[in-house]
Design an enzyme around this catalytic site. Structure first.
Site, PDB file in Angstrom:
ATOM      1  N   GLY A  99      46.380  35.586  49.854  1.00  0.00           N
ATOM      2  CA  GLY A  99      45.944  36.690  48.999  1.00  0.00           C
ATOM      3  C   GLY A  99      44.662  37.368  49.442  1.00  0.00           C
ATOM      4  O   GLY A  99      43.857  37.774  48.605  1.00  0.00           O
ATOM      5  N   THR A 100      44.504  37.522  50.752  1.00  0.00           N
ATOM      6  CA  THR A 100      43.311  38.233  51.231  1.00  0.00           C
ATOM      7  C   THR A 100      43.721  39.244  52.293  1.00  0.00           C
ATOM      8  O   THR A 100      44.603  38.973  53.108  1.00  0.00           O
ATOM      9  CB  THR A 100      42.225  37.259  51.739  1.00  0.00           C
ATOM     10  N   SER A 101      43.066  40.417  52.264  1.00  0.00           N
ATOM     11  CA  SER A 101      43.459  41.496  53.174  1.00  0.00           C
ATOM     12  C   SER A 101      42.943  41.264  54.597  1.00  0.00           C
ATOM     13  O   SER A 101      43.321  41.997  55.511  1.00  0.00           O
ATOM     14  CB  SER A 101      42.920  42.829  52.646  1.00  0.00           C
TER      15      SER A 101
ATOM     16  N   GLN B 236      37.011  33.285  48.494  1.00  0.00           N
ATOM     17  CA  GLN B 236      36.098  34.446  48.489  1.00  0.00           C
ATOM     18  C   GLN B 236      35.941  34.944  47.064  1.00  0.00           C
ATOM     19  O   GLN B 236      35.149  35.850  46.809  1.00  0.00           O
ATOM     20  CB  GLN B 236      36.686  35.579  49.341  1.00  0.00           C
TER      21      GLN B 236
ATOM     22  N   HIS C  10      31.565  33.307  48.569  1.00  0.00           N
ATOM     23  CA  HIS C  10      30.924  34.547  48.101  1.00  0.00           C
ATOM     24  C   HIS C  10      30.222  34.357  46.756  1.00  0.00           C
ATOM     25  O   HIS C  10      29.953  35.332  46.059  1.00  0.00           O
ATOM     26  CB  HIS C  10      31.967  35.676  48.006  1.00  0.00           C
TER      27      HIS C  10
ATOM     28  N   GLU D 209      51.769  41.293  51.275  1.00  0.00           N
ATOM     29  CA  GLU D 209      52.216  42.108  52.420  1.00  0.00           C
ATOM     30  C   GLU D 209      51.396  41.660  53.633  1.00  0.00           C
ATOM     31  O   GLU D 209      50.373  40.987  53.459  1.00  0.00           O
ATOM     32  CB  GLU D 209      51.940  43.586  52.127  1.00  0.00           C
TER      33      GLU D 209
ATOM     34  N   CYS E 139      13.456  34.351  35.406  1.00  0.00           N
ATOM     35  CA  CYS E 139      13.945  33.110  36.025  1.00  0.00           C
ATOM     36  C   CYS E 139      13.338  31.942  35.246  1.00  0.00           C
ATOM     37  O   CYS E 139      12.125  31.917  35.013  1.00  0.00           O
ATOM     38  CB  CYS E 139      13.480  33.064  37.483  1.00  0.00           C
TER      39      CYS E 139
ATOM     40  N   CYS F 170      12.466  33.145  43.857  1.00  0.00           N
ATOM     41  CA  CYS F 170      12.237  31.750  44.271  1.00  0.00           C
ATOM     42  C   CYS F 170      13.518  31.017  44.666  1.00  0.00           C
ATOM     43  O   CYS F 170      13.463  29.888  45.127  1.00  0.00           O
ATOM     44  CB  CYS F 170      11.490  30.972  43.178  1.00  0.00           C
TER      45      CYS F 170
HETATM   46  P1  OAD Z   1      41.334  42.639  48.965  1.00  0.00           P
HETATM   47  O1  OAD Z   1      41.435  43.499  47.758  1.00  0.00           O
HETATM   48  O2  OAD Z   1      40.734  43.225  50.182  1.00  0.00           O
HETATM   49  O3  OAD Z   1      42.788  42.119  49.370  1.00  0.00           O
HETATM   50  C1  OAD Z   1      43.643  41.552  48.446  1.00  0.00           C
HETATM   51  C2  OAD Z   1      44.928  41.140  49.153  1.00  0.00           C
HETATM   52  O4  OAD Z   1      45.756  40.498  48.201  1.00  0.00           O
HETATM   53  C3  OAD Z   1      45.738  42.309  49.738  1.00  0.00           C
HETATM   54  O5  OAD Z   1      46.131  41.982  51.063  1.00  0.00           O
HETATM   55  C4  OAD Z   1      46.940  42.418  48.803  1.00  0.00           C
HETATM   56  O6  OAD Z   1      48.124  42.812  49.480  1.00  0.00           O
HETATM   57  C5  OAD Z   1      47.075  40.976  48.322  1.00  0.00           C
HETATM   58  N1  OAD Z   1      47.715  40.863  46.995  1.00  0.00           N
HETATM   59  C6  OAD Z   1      47.678  41.712  45.944  1.00  0.00           C
HETATM   60  N2  OAD Z   1      48.379  41.232  44.914  1.00  0.00           N
HETATM   61  C7  OAD Z   1      48.875  40.032  45.315  1.00  0.00           C
HETATM   62  C8  OAD Z   1      49.709  39.040  44.705  1.00  0.00           C
HETATM   63  N3  OAD Z   1      50.159  39.176  43.462  1.00  0.00           N
HETATM   64  N4  OAD Z   1      50.025  37.947  45.433  1.00  0.00           N
HETATM   65  C9  OAD Z   1      49.583  37.803  46.708  1.00  0.00           C
HETATM   66  N5  OAD Z   1      48.807  38.695  47.329  1.00  0.00           N
HETATM   67  C10 OAD Z   1      48.457  39.795  46.652  1.00  0.00           C
HETATM   68  O7  OAD Z   1      40.590  41.301  48.511  1.00  0.00           O
HETATM   69  P2  OAD Z   1      39.912  40.173  49.429  1.00  0.00           P
HETATM   70  O8  OAD Z   1      40.625  40.042  50.722  1.00  0.00           O
HETATM   71  O9  OAD Z   1      39.743  38.971  48.594  1.00  0.00           O
HETATM   72  O10 OAD Z   1      33.549  40.560  48.861  1.00  0.00           O
HETATM   73  O11 OAD Z   1      38.498  40.819  49.684  1.00  0.00           O
HETATM   74  C11 OAD Z   1      37.554  40.107  50.435  1.00  0.00           C
HETATM   75  C12 OAD Z   1      36.167  40.433  49.973  1.00  0.00           C
HETATM   76  O12 OAD Z   1      35.993  41.859  49.954  1.00  0.00           O
HETATM   77  C13 OAD Z   1      35.848  40.033  48.539  1.00  0.00           C
HETATM   78  O13 OAD Z   1      35.465  38.685  48.411  1.00  0.00           O
HETATM   79  C14 OAD Z   1      34.745  40.961  48.171  1.00  0.00           C
HETATM   80  C15 OAD Z   1      35.327  42.246  48.721  1.00  0.00           C
HETATM   81  O14 OAD Z   1      34.438  43.240  49.055  1.00  0.00           O
HETATM   82  C16 OAD Z   1      32.327  40.880  48.364  1.00  0.00           C
HETATM   83  O15 OAD Z   1      32.174  41.464  47.310  1.00  0.00           O
HETATM   84  C17 OAD Z   1      31.195  40.417  49.228  1.00  0.00           C
END
Ligand code: OAD
Length: 234
Positions: free
Chosen positions: A172-174, A88, A106, A200, A133, A117
């Protein structure tokens, strides 16, 4: 041989110095999503949106891949089956760490997209309002990133990979933004084993079969070493 599909989010790049979105002091605490990450926000105030992405592009260009990015590249090279990385993230740290064929669902800061276009080209370091463009000459350049209300890229390809996977890992995604947040349910419904690696427990934590908590630079290399050791022992 077994296919592994890996989804990554901002947490994997956090230790490279790039801010996450929803952690304390994260990007969405400093900027309103509707102002900087929606087509409507861009139509209202393109200078603000370009400024936001120009700053992120400069910051991302300075960042170095960390041990977690490098470990996933090592997994791609050492695993006897296919390892598909879906991110992402709009930075290019997976590629800088040696990964190949990364699917940027993303989009990417490295890309420019014509809002008229659909032509794509390499973004300059700083994109300006009314930048033309190169294909249609309309002053309609925008960052090639997916905004809220837009369909993420490569969805069909990603679901095809999930269908063929034996293991799905979320790193590493929430787990708060769909459709990526739904991949774990899709995978489970198809009998794919699921694992979460995160600082977490994420929103979807109870759904995963297995989990490892801690900083990505620690848990990801350890997890990769375990997978490679097991496959070489067989
Ligand atoms: P988030 O900021 O929502 O989540 C980041 C996650 O990474 C959290 O669960 C943290 O606990 C974890 N984290 C932080 N530091 C870390 C570390 N050192 N090691 C491991 N984990 C760690 O980010 P995303 O889930 O990527 O989309 O967010 C998803 C989407 O929301 C993004 O692509 C973006 C955003 O809005 C758009 O802009 C369309």
């Amino acid at each position: 041989m077994e296919k592994i599909v890996i989804l990554t989010g901002a947490g994997i790049s956090a230790e490279s110095g790039l801010g996450t979105f929803r952690d304390e002091g994260g990007l969405w605490a400093q900027h309103r999503i509707e102002d900087v990450a929606t087509p409507e926000g861009f139509a209202r105030n393109p200078a603000l949106v370009h400024g936001f992405y120009n700053a992120r592009r400069v910051q991302a260009a300075k960042a170095q891949p960390n041990a977690a990015h490098q470990a996933l590249a090592r997994l791609q090279q050492g695993w006897p089956g296919e390892v598909v990385i879906v991110t992402q993230n709009v930075d290019s740290l997976h590629e800088a760490g040696g990964a190949e064929d990364v699917i940027h669902m993303h989009g990417t800061l490295a890309g420019a997209l014509c809002a008229v276009c659909g032509h794509r080209w390499t973004s300059p370091p700083e994109m300006e309002v009314r930048e033309p463009c190169p294909a249609c000459q309309q002053p309609s350049a925008r960052p090639d990133v997916v905004w809220f209300g837009e369909m993420p890229y490569f969805m069909e390809k990603i679901f095809d990979h999930l269908t063929e996977a034996s293991l799905f890992a979320s790193i590493g995604t929430s787990g708060q933004v769909y459709p990526a947040a739904g991949f774990v349910q899709e995978a489970r419904a198809m009998g794919v084993r699921t694992v979460e690696l995160n600082l977490e427990p994420s929103t979807g934590a109870p759904i995963f079969d297995e989990a490892y908590w801690g900083p990505a630079t620690e848990v990801v290399p350890r997890w990769v070493d375990g997978l490679l050791a097991r496959c070489h022992a067989q």
